[in-house]
Design a protein around this motif. Structure first.
Motif, PDB file in Angstrom:
ATOM      1  N   ILE A   1      34.351  34.184  43.211  1.00  0.00           N
ATOM      2  CA  ILE A   1      33.484  35.131  43.991  1.00  0.00           C
ATOM      3  C   ILE A   1      34.385  36.381  44.358  1.00  0.00           C
ATOM      4  N   GLU A   2      35.786  36.374  44.521  1.00  0.00           N
ATOM      5  CA  GLU A   2      36.516  37.560  44.864  1.00  0.00           C
ATOM      6  C   GLU A   2      36.557  38.364  43.573  1.00  0.00           C
ATOM      7  N   LYS A   3      36.712  37.958  42.582  1.00  0.00           N
ATOM      8  CA  LYS A   3      36.678  38.946  41.428  1.00  0.00           C
ATOM      9  C   LYS A   3      35.373  39.318  41.010  1.00  0.00           C
TER      10      LYS A   3
ATOM     11  N   PHE B   1      35.384  40.971  46.761  1.00  0.00           N
ATOM     12  CA  PHE B   1      35.986  40.340  48.357  1.00  0.00           C
ATOM     13  C   PHE B   1      37.192  39.924  48.212  1.00  0.00           C
ATOM     14  N   ILE B   2      37.754  39.736  49.573  1.00  0.00           N
ATOM     15  CA  ILE B   2      39.202  39.170  49.686  1.00  0.00           C
ATOM     16  C   ILE B   2      39.173  37.853  50.632  1.00  0.00           C
ATOM     17  N   SER B   3      39.483  37.132  50.591  1.00  0.00           N
ATOM     18  CA  SER B   3      39.767  35.890  51.547  1.00  0.00           C
ATOM     19  C   SER B   3      40.954  35.902  52.071  1.00  0.00           C
TER      20      SER B   3
ATOM     21  N   SER C   1      41.588  46.461  46.390  1.00  0.00           N
ATOM     22  CA  SER C   1      41.157  47.852  46.792  1.00  0.00           C
ATOM     23  C   SER C   1      41.286  47.781  48.525  1.00  0.00           C
ATOM     24  N   ILE C   2      40.931  46.862  49.045  1.00  0.00           N
ATOM     25  CA  ILE C   2      40.941  46.893  50.492  1.00  0.00           C
ATOM     26  C   ILE C   2      42.496  46.844  51.015  1.00  0.00           C
ATOM     27  N   ILE C   3      43.658  46.588  50.173  1.00  0.00           N
ATOM     28  CA  ILE C   3      44.741  46.789  50.749  1.00  0.00           C
ATOM     29  C   ILE C   3      45.362  48.301  50.469  1.00  0.00           C
TER      30      ILE C   3
END
Length: 696
Positions: free
Chosen positions: A442-444, A448-450, A558-560
């Protein structure tokens, strides 16, 4: 006529997006839903009929059960006589070969043994010889018979009167004369002259078998139009159960003859469209930001569409039981990557749509809603594998308990209850454990990032962070301090603590390019002091762009990267900027040479990092660490950031900022061990009137 502005275009684009999502989802879901028209009832043998009186509206046959039909088929197959073709050429060929080989007689025996053996072979071939494996299968039932076809005539023969190649060889030596000379005759390899002359006639046998099976009637009796089938409260017995099953089958058969079942499809479209529109309305009213993120919208509508498709396929093709499907995976993923309320609304929408495909809708909806609530409540934040295991166990227990409660409401006799469903709940719980590896997919897939990934990234033994601690130890310690400060602020204001903690660990990785140019890594002189102000400013600013390059190289999410990009926003390197202006008072200054690339923070977590980073770095330059100096520093720096508009584009409130100030002040006081200043003795008329303070 006025022109549309950007706001109008944005509004119409959102409307078009929502309409497209609704239409696409409805078309896909309805396309897979089974076309079950007519009433759907729940009934079991030995249970009372819970509905009103049921009257037949048309004549229909009472179909036999599958078990009864299978029993009749087995009985016919058992009594069936397969066809075998009698091949006369085999006897002629094999006896001819034997006589040709031993025309001079068998060595050591009189010549009459040749004629005796030829006669015995003739008798065996007349009786019929089959291939040994085939004979072994048929002869399991000693009463079996076969039909031997010779020319146009077919005769019945008992299997015990026929030989296999093996039993035919043994039959030769039942003759006493041949048995006495067995040792000599074994050297003649008489088995070579014994070959099957009965060959299975597959075409004729299968045709005959199909004709016999087709004579089995599928029904046993009729129900006439107007006849009462069952009344409310009557117990469903075996016969009534067959009648009800036959009524449903006939209803579906009659409905299938109507062109494309227009009324059923229309009802399904209206049902699904209403639910999808309500869900879309919820997003439009309460979660507008999700429409701005294609990945969020894609995942939400994928979850809502995928499970109804799976349920429809399973029901249409009678594959397993729908209760084995781990429906709670959807709210778990949405809870982990988004929020609890959206997870619940999504789960309710998905389950109600799935209910259109199942038979026992009331039971299905109640059990799955309880399972979804348990999953959402038990998994507020996924950071360890054990949490998912606990959730799987709780979902299994919750589903089983609710199903048991529903059974008690319908039948208070525990011994007569159906216990087979609980194994499906256990399988469901086991499949729910696959949510952990699926989370990476799902993340890939959706970007998203968990928390699990964030925890892994914040591990200081990871390649990039370990390299930072070795190459730029001062920057590493600064990052650790900032991550702790930022995480505490996030916890206090309800932001994502693990996200900001991980972002803080990576925000200054660009300083590894030139670590000696940053004060936290310096011992002694600062090489920037001897450089032109513009060049020095560019080196300092470059740690942002260099950090982004390293993040790309190490495939950071990308969120990092956003934390690296926004921790200075679009601010200036004020020390070099002011110094340059002071040194060149009469020259115009190109502000872009002293300005970070930005953008400014656009999430609360990024704003928290900016505040914590600025305050922690500046606190190192305080001449003394007192409660007053730390408080003044924190207030001055953060108020300056607010006044310069760094937080205009992020959803952080004045209350959040006030809490951040308080946390930073208290934590820095604790870090630098500030102590309360002792008062000095006041003097009056050269006499001390104050007593010394007690020890603190």
């Amino acid at each position: 006529m006025g022109k549309f502005n950007k706001t109008d275009k944005h509004y119409f684009r959102n409307i078009l997006t929502r309409v497209s999502l609704v239409v696409t989802a409805v078309i896909i879901i309805v396309g897979f839903l089974p076309r079950n028209s007519g009433p759907q009832f729940r009934y079991d043998i030995g249970k009372p009929w819970m509905y009103s009186s049921l009257i037949a509206k048309f004549d229909f046959p009472i179909y036999k059960t599958d078990e009864a039909i299978k029993g009749e088929q087995d009985s016919i197959i058992k009594a069936f006589e397969p066809y075998y073709n009698y091949n006369t050429a085999v006897e002629k060929e094999q006896i001819g070969k034997f006589l040709s080989k031993y025309k001079e007689g068998i060595p050591g025996l009189p010549y009459n043994y040749v004629t005796t053996i030829a006669d015995r072979l003739h008798r065996l071939y007349q009786a019929g010889i089959m291939d040994t494996p085939e004979y072994s299968e048929i002869s399991k039932d000693t009463t079996s018979t076969i039909r031997i076809v010779s020319g146009k005539k077919a005769t019945n023969a008992e299997i015990m009167c026929i030989y296999s190649t093996m039993t035919a060889y043994e039959q030769l030596f039942t003759d006493q004369k041949l048995a006495e000379q067995r040792q000599i005759l074994q050297k003649c390899n008489l088995n070579e002259y014994i070959q099957p002359n009965l060959n299975y006639d597959e075409e004729r046998s299968e045709t005959e078998k199909a004709d016999l099976l087709s004579t089995i009637p599928l029904a046993s009796g009729m129900v006439l139009s107007g006849q009462k089938i069952i009344d409310r409260g009557e117990i469903v017995d075996d016969h009534t159960y067959r009648v009800l099953n036959s009524f449903e089958k006939e209803t579906q058969r009659r409905s299938a003859t109507v062109s494309a079942i227009p009324s059923t499809i229309a009802g399904q479209i209206l049902f699904v469209a209403t639910l999808i529109m309500l869900f879309t309305t919820y997003l439009g009213l309460f979660r507008k930001d999700y429409f701005e993120k294609p990945r969020s919208i894609t995942m939400l509508y994928t979850m809502i569409t995928l499970f109804p498709i799976l349920v429809s396929v399973m029901m249409s093709h009678s594959i397993l039981n729908v209760y084995v499907l781990p429906f709670t995976i959807a709210p778990i993923f949405i809870r982990v990557f988004m929020d609890s309320r959206t997870a619940f609304i999504s789960h309710v929408t998905m389950i109600l749509i799935c209910a259109a495909a199942v038979k026992y809708q009331y039971e299905f909806i109640i059990v799955q809603l309880v399972a979804g609530l348990v999953a959402i409540y038990s998994l507020r934040e996924l950071s360890q594998r054990a949490q998912l295991f606990k959730t799987a166990v709780l979902v299994t227990i919750g589903s089983s308990a609710m199903y048991f409660a529903l059974q008690l409401m319908q039948d208070n006799n525990i011994t007569s209850m159906d216990h087979s469903m609980y194994k499906y709940f256990i399988v469901n719980g086991v499949l729910l454990l696959f949510a952990y590896p699926m989370m990476l997919i799902i993340e890939k897939a959706f970007g998203f990032i968990s928390n699990v990934t964030l925890i892994e990234l914040s591990n200081t033994s990871k390649d990039l962070l370990r390299q930072l601690s070795e190459v730029a130890p001062g920057t590493f310690q600064h990052s650790v301090m900032v991550s702790n400060l930022a995480a505490e602020i996030a916890n206090k204001i309800g932001a994502k603590a693990q996200l900001v903690r991980t972002g803080a660990m990576y925000h200054d990785i660009g300083k590894m390019k030139n670590p000696a140019f940053f004060t936290e890594n310096q011992v002694g002189t600062n090489p920037l002091d001897k450089m032109p102000r513009i060049e020095a400013a560019q080196i300092v600013i470059s740690h942002v762009t260099e950090g982004l390059k390293m993040a790309e190289k190490f495939n950071l999410p990308s969120i990092i990267k956003d934390f690296i990009n926004t921790h200075h926003g679009s601010g200036k390197t004020k020390y070099f900027y002011i110094s340059y202006k002071n040194e060149h008072p009469d020259e115009p200054v190109d502000d872009s040479l002293f300005t970070y690339p930005g953008p400014d923070p656009f999430t609360r977590e990024q704003a928290i990092l900016m505040m914590a980073d600025t305050v922690e770095a500046a606190s190192r330059s305080l001449p003394e660490y007192t409660e007053e100096s730390i408080s003044n520093l924190v207030n001055r720096l953060i108020d300056q950031q607010v006044s310069e508009g760094y937080f205009v584009y992020c959803p952080i409130t004045f209350h959040d900022i006030a809490v951040a100030k308080q946390v930073l002040t208290e934590r820095l006081k604790s870090i630098y061990h500030t102590r309360t200043s002792y008062p000095e003795l006041a003097k009056k008329n050269n006499k001390t009137e104050n007593t010394p303070p007690a020890k603190q």
